[in-house]
Design a protein around this motif. Sequence first.
Motif, short mmCIF file in Angstrom:
data_model
loop_
_atom_site.label_atom_id
_atom_site.label_comp_id
_atom_site.label_asym_id
_atom_site.label_seq_id
_atom_site.Cartn_x
_atom_site.Cartn_y
_atom_site.Cartn_z
N LEU A 107 -34.00 83.92 -4.08
CA LEU A 107 -34.38 84.59 -2.98
C LEU A 107 -35.35 85.83 -3.45
O LEU A 107 -36.21 86.43 -3.15
CB LEU A 107 -33.37 85.17 -1.90
CG LEU A 107 -33.88 85.90 -0.77
CD1 LEU A 107 -34.75 85.15 0.19
CD2 LEU A 107 -32.56 86.38 -0.01
N GLU A 110 -38.80 84.63 -4.59
CA GLU A 110 -39.84 84.59 -3.52
C GLU A 110 -40.16 85.87 -3.09
O GLU A 110 -41.26 86.08 -2.69
CB GLU A 110 -39.28 83.77 -2.41
CG GLU A 110 -40.08 83.32 -1.54
CD GLU A 110 -41.27 82.36 -2.17
OE1 GLU A 110 -42.33 82.71 -1.79
OE2 GLU A 110 -41.11 81.77 -2.99
N SER A 111 -39.34 86.87 -2.94
CA SER A 111 -39.53 88.19 -2.43
C SER A 111 -40.61 88.85 -3.32
O SER A 111 -41.51 89.53 -3.05
CB SER A 111 -38.34 89.14 -2.36
OG SER A 111 -38.73 90.31 -2.31
N SER A 252 -42.73 84.10 3.58
CA SER A 252 -41.71 84.67 4.53
C SER A 252 -40.77 83.50 5.14
O SER A 252 -39.67 83.39 5.28
CB SER A 252 -42.17 85.40 5.85
OG SER A 252 -43.00 86.59 5.26
N GLN A 255 -38.93 82.61 2.15
CA GLN A 255 -37.62 83.25 2.10
C GLN A 255 -36.46 83.03 3.09
O GLN A 255 -35.28 83.16 2.67
CB GLN A 255 -37.85 84.75 2.21
CG GLN A 255 -38.78 85.25 0.86
CD GLN A 255 -39.00 86.63 1.21
OE1 GLN A 255 -38.22 87.68 0.83
NE2 GLN A 255 -40.42 87.17 1.35
N ASN A 259 -33.00 82.24 2.47
CA ASN A 259 -31.72 83.11 2.81
C ASN A 259 -30.75 82.12 3.59
O ASN A 259 -29.44 82.33 3.41
CB ASN A 259 -32.19 84.14 3.57
CG ASN A 259 -31.31 85.01 4.24
OD1 ASN A 259 -30.50 85.53 3.66
ND2 ASN A 259 -30.86 85.14 5.42
#
Length: 415
Positions: A107, A110-111, A252, A255, A259
């Motif tokens: 995660l 990817e951020s 997004s 993500q 998540n």
Amino acid sequence: MRIYIIGFLTFISTSLFAQDTLRLTIRQADSLFLKNNLQLLAERYQIDIAKSIEIQDKLWDNPNLSFELSAYNPSRGLFDVGRQGQKAVSIQQMITRAGKRNKQVALDVESTRKSEYQFFDLIRTLKFDLRQIFFETYFLNQTIRLLDTQIATLNTTVSAFEKEYNRNNISLKEVVRLKALLFQLTNDRADILFELSENQRDLKTYLNADLPVKPLVDSTDINRYQVKNYNPASLRDRAILSRTDLKIVQSSTKQAELNYTLQKALAVPNIQLGATYDQNSNYQSNYFGVSASVDLPFFNRNQGNIRAAKTNISYFKTEEKAKENSIGNEVDAALQKVTVAENAYKSVENHFTDQFELLNKGMYENFQKRNVTLLEFIDFIETYNESIKEFNRLQSDRIKVYEELNFVVGEELFN
């Protein structure tokens, strides 16, 4: 009044153009922008922050070490920690289960990618603004050059007519009408200088420059903007692949999916492993033991966070689809603007300005020889100036719509 206005404009013109200037081509401006722009420099730190979070979340939890010493023994006194005394040592380590750490790192990665997309989208947006202002400034300067020539020539003409008026050869009405034309040209020049002042402010901000910027544009810069056989469908496909703002939405969505996976993993309890040494307080001396503890997921199984994460996926997928539709519409609209601007530009003769310039010189000569009436002369000068201003505006708008097409496709189409 005329002296005051001319003096005021001279001051503005001097402040903008008489100083040392930064003479730049569009390629040089692009390069300086990427190197110096403070917004870009600030956004780069966001990428470094995101990468630092990646590093942090890859780390294991620290083990926990605890000591227990006997503070007071009624039969042996204070701090009985010798061979027959009491001391205990324990160490514990948290063991994460269900790959929580790896999922958190995925995660984070990817951020970081999203931060990079945001950085490149900022470049795309600011570069688009910079180029529009750059070319607009160039063509406004071309109009200023025209007005400067007209005002200088008209000043000479007014001076000559004032002398003729003093000799009673012409009427005051003709002198006043010429002065009114001069006043109008001076006001037009002032309006453009105000625009140039704002453009200079923006150019210096984008380039982080101290000196005024003088755009240098040649025929190569103008001619590279040409309509090619661009298929609207292919341009839409290229935009879907290239647009960084779409990539931000896609990131997004990714993500949200990562998540969701992480939240499901967080429902699995971690295990706390440990070891203990106890010298004298246990059922036997010098006791060694191991321990394990785990939360029992009877009540809290992270149900709310899992549900929210799953809904978030649907939200961003809808946003992604809406963004794709919007991009397709933007590409179609920009391509239509390019077609309109190109047709308007081509409808003007290539030698439009040269022919007008020759006629302009002839008009001044014929007017001074009284072969042309005052009304004919003023009407021509007004028409001439307005036509050149509109032609310069047309050239500026033409390049702007080409740059808009670059912007909405997300690529450099005209190199």
